[in-house]
Write a protein that holds these residues in place. Sequence first.
Motif, PDB file in Angstrom:
ATOM      1  N   VAL A  88     -74.022   8.598  20.862  1.00 31.74           N
ATOM      2  CA  VAL A  88     -73.669   7.323  21.793  1.00 31.74           C
ATOM      3  C   VAL A  88     -74.439   7.364  22.832  1.00 31.74           C
ATOM      4  CG1 VAL A  88     -71.686   7.191  23.423  1.00 31.74           C
ATOM      5  CG2 VAL A  88     -71.155   7.664  20.786  1.00 31.74           C
ATOM      6  N   ALA A  89     -74.958   8.549  23.301  1.00 33.01           N
ATOM      7  CA  ALA A  89     -75.967   8.538  24.513  1.00 33.01           C
ATOM      8  C   ALA A  89     -77.379   7.608  24.036  1.00 33.01           C
ATOM      9  CB  ALA A  89     -76.362   9.914  24.727  1.00 33.01           C
ATOM     10  N   SER A  90     -77.725   8.097  22.860  1.00 35.92           N
ATOM     11  CA  SER A  90     -78.979   7.191  22.378  1.00 35.92           C
ATOM     12  C   SER A  90     -78.951   5.961  22.391  1.00 35.92           C
ATOM     13  CB  SER A  90     -79.508   7.898  21.157  1.00 35.92           C
ATOM     14  OG  SER A  90     -80.604   7.004  20.566  1.00 35.92           O
ATOM     15  N   GLU A  91     -77.713   5.377  21.792  1.00 36.80           N
ATOM     16  CA  GLU A  91     -77.295   3.991  21.540  1.00 36.80           C
ATOM     17  C   GLU A  91     -76.962   3.333  23.171  1.00 36.80           C
ATOM     18  OE1 GLU A  91     -75.311   3.990  17.195  1.00 36.80           O
ATOM     19  OE2 GLU A  91     -73.967   3.567  19.103  1.00 36.80           O
ATOM     20  N   ALA A  92     -76.618   3.943  23.929  1.00 28.49           N
ATOM     21  CA  ALA A  92     -76.447   3.468  25.424  1.00 28.49           C
ATOM     22  C   ALA A  92     -77.852   3.203  25.944  1.00 28.49           C
ATOM     23  CB  ALA A  92     -75.659   4.686  26.265  1.00 28.49           C
ATOM     24  N   ALA A  93     -78.830   4.325  25.912  1.00 29.08           N
ATOM     25  CA  ALA A  93     -80.023   4.049  26.441  1.00 29.08           C
ATOM     26  C   ALA A  93     -80.824   2.695  25.582  1.00 29.08           C
ATOM     27  CB  ALA A  93     -80.474   5.244  26.102  1.00 29.08           C
ATOM     28  N   GLN A  94     -80.677   2.632  24.340  1.00 30.40           N
ATOM     29  CA  GLN A  94     -81.234   1.629  23.707  1.00 30.40           C
ATOM     30  C   GLN A  94     -80.712   0.210  24.077  1.00 30.40           C
ATOM     31  OE1 GLN A  94     -82.025   2.352  19.249  1.00 30.40           O
ATOM     32  NE2 GLN A  94     -81.287   4.306  19.850  1.00 30.40           N
ATOM     33  N   ASP A  95     -79.254   0.057  24.151  1.00 31.91           N
ATOM     34  CA  ASP A  95     -78.630  -1.057  24.389  1.00 31.91           C
ATOM     35  C   ASP A  95     -79.097  -1.684  25.999  1.00 31.91           C
ATOM     36  OD1 ASP A  95     -77.570  -1.140  22.054  1.00 31.91           O
ATOM     37  OD2 ASP A  95     -75.424  -0.471  22.864  1.00 31.91           O
ATOM     38  N   LEU A  96     -79.132  -0.649  26.998  1.00 33.42           N
ATOM     39  CA  LEU A  96     -79.481  -1.006  27.996  1.00 33.42           C
ATOM     40  C   LEU A  96     -80.893  -1.586  28.279  1.00 33.42           C
ATOM     41  CD1 LEU A  96     -77.681   1.918  30.350  1.00 33.42           C
ATOM     42  CD2 LEU A  96     -76.990  -0.392  29.911  1.00 33.42           C
ATOM     43  N   ALA A  97     -81.740  -0.638  27.660  1.00 34.53           N
ATOM     44  CA  ALA A  97     -83.422  -1.088  27.482  1.00 34.53           C
ATOM     45  C   ALA A  97     -83.389  -2.494  26.930  1.00 34.53           C
ATOM     46  CB  ALA A  97     -84.249  -0.424  26.881  1.00 34.53           C
ATOM     47  N   GLU A  98     -82.581  -2.914  25.917  1.00 32.90           N
ATOM     48  CA  GLU A  98     -82.568  -4.297  25.157  1.00 32.90           C
ATOM     49  C   GLU A  98     -82.238  -5.358  26.393  1.00 32.90           C
ATOM     50  OE1 GLU A  98     -83.270  -7.229  22.696  1.00 32.90           O
ATOM     51  OE2 GLU A  98     -83.929  -5.041  22.607  1.00 32.90           O
TER      52      GLU A  98
END
Length: 356
Positions: A88-98
Motif C-alpha cells: 500500500v505504501a509503495s503504491e501510494a508513492a507511485q500514484d502520487l508521483a504519476e
Amino acid sequence: MSEQAVIRPEIKALPKVLLHDHLDGGLRPATIVELAEQNGYVGLPTTDPEALGRWFREAADSGSLERYLETFDHSVAVMQTADALRRVASEAAQDLAEDGVVYAEIRYAPEQHLEGGLTLEQVVEAVNEGFREGESASGNRIVVRALLTAMRHAAKSTEIAQLVVRYRDQGVAGFDIAGAEAGFPPTRHLDAFEYLRRENAHFTIHAGEAFGLPSIWEAIQWCGTERLGHGVRIMDDISTDDAGADKLGLLAAYVRDRRIPLEMCPSSNLQTGAADSIAAHPITHLKDLRYRVTINTDNRLMSGTSMSQEMQLLVDEAGWTVDDLRWATINAMKSAFLPFDERLAIIDDVIKPGYD
C-alpha cells in the motif's frame, strides 16, 4: 460533493507538494480486493474494484465526519500484515508521483495495524520500506516522508511520539493526532506534544474541521502545533464590517501573523460538511487574505480525488490561476517537515522551473 473535473494536461504536469494525505484513505480499490482475498477479510460491500471505488466515494458523501470515518474500517482491515503495508505504501508513492507530486507527507496511525500480530515498530518499518520502494519505482521523481498519527480517543499518543523520534532518521518526518474532534480535545495529549518539543521533533494537529475555534486555539496555544490539519473553521473568527472589509479576530490574526500553515482539503471538506462547495470553500478567501494555505487531498479513495483534481477544481470553480497554484505549492514546500536546505532545493530546482 463537486463533480469530477476534466484535468487539463498542463495541470497534471505541474509540480505538486502534498502535506495532508492519509495512507489508509488512498488505497487502490483493486488492491483492497486482492488483499482482502489474501488475508481472508470478507467484510467488503463488493469485490468488484470499480463498484468498490464507487461505494467508497458514495459512502463518504454523507456530510458527517463520523460517517466518513467509518469507511476506513474496510481499508484498515486489509492493512494488517507487513506485506500489505509495504504494498500500500509503495503504491501510494507511485500514484502520487504519476500525478506530479514531487514531495509528499503521508500519515497513518500505527496503532490501527496491530490486529495481525505486528508490533508498532514492525508497522513503521514496513511502511518506510514501502515508501522507499515506491520512490525507487517512480524513478525517484518523488520524496515521501511519513507522519505517525495517534488517535484522539486512544491513549497511545506518547508511545507514538516516541516512535517519531526513534525513526526520524529513517523517513518519519513528524507526528499528528486525528479522529473525531468533538469531545476529544488536543490537550488530552499534552504529554506527547511536550515530549516532541523537548526532542526538537515536528508535529501537526487535525483541528478546525468538524469542531470550531476552541480546537484551533488549543492546538496552537496549548499544544504548540506547527501546522493545522484542515483549519477551515478559522473562518469563524473572520467577520465583515459595514463597508464590506474583512475583520480578523485575535486568533485569526495570530494564525496569519505567525504564518501557521493550513493543510486545506477542499473536496474532503465538502463530504464532511465543513464547506458547501468548491466555489465557496474558505481556501480561496483565505488565499486572498494571504494566509499560508496549502492544497491537499486528505483521502484520495474516499473523495475520488488527486492533487491534479483538487487544483483543477479550484481553477474551474473558484477562479484560481496558475500563479495561485504556484504560490500554494511553494507555501506547502516551505511548510514541510524537511530540513531547510532540502526544502529550498526542491523549491529552486523542481517547483520553480516546473511552473516557469
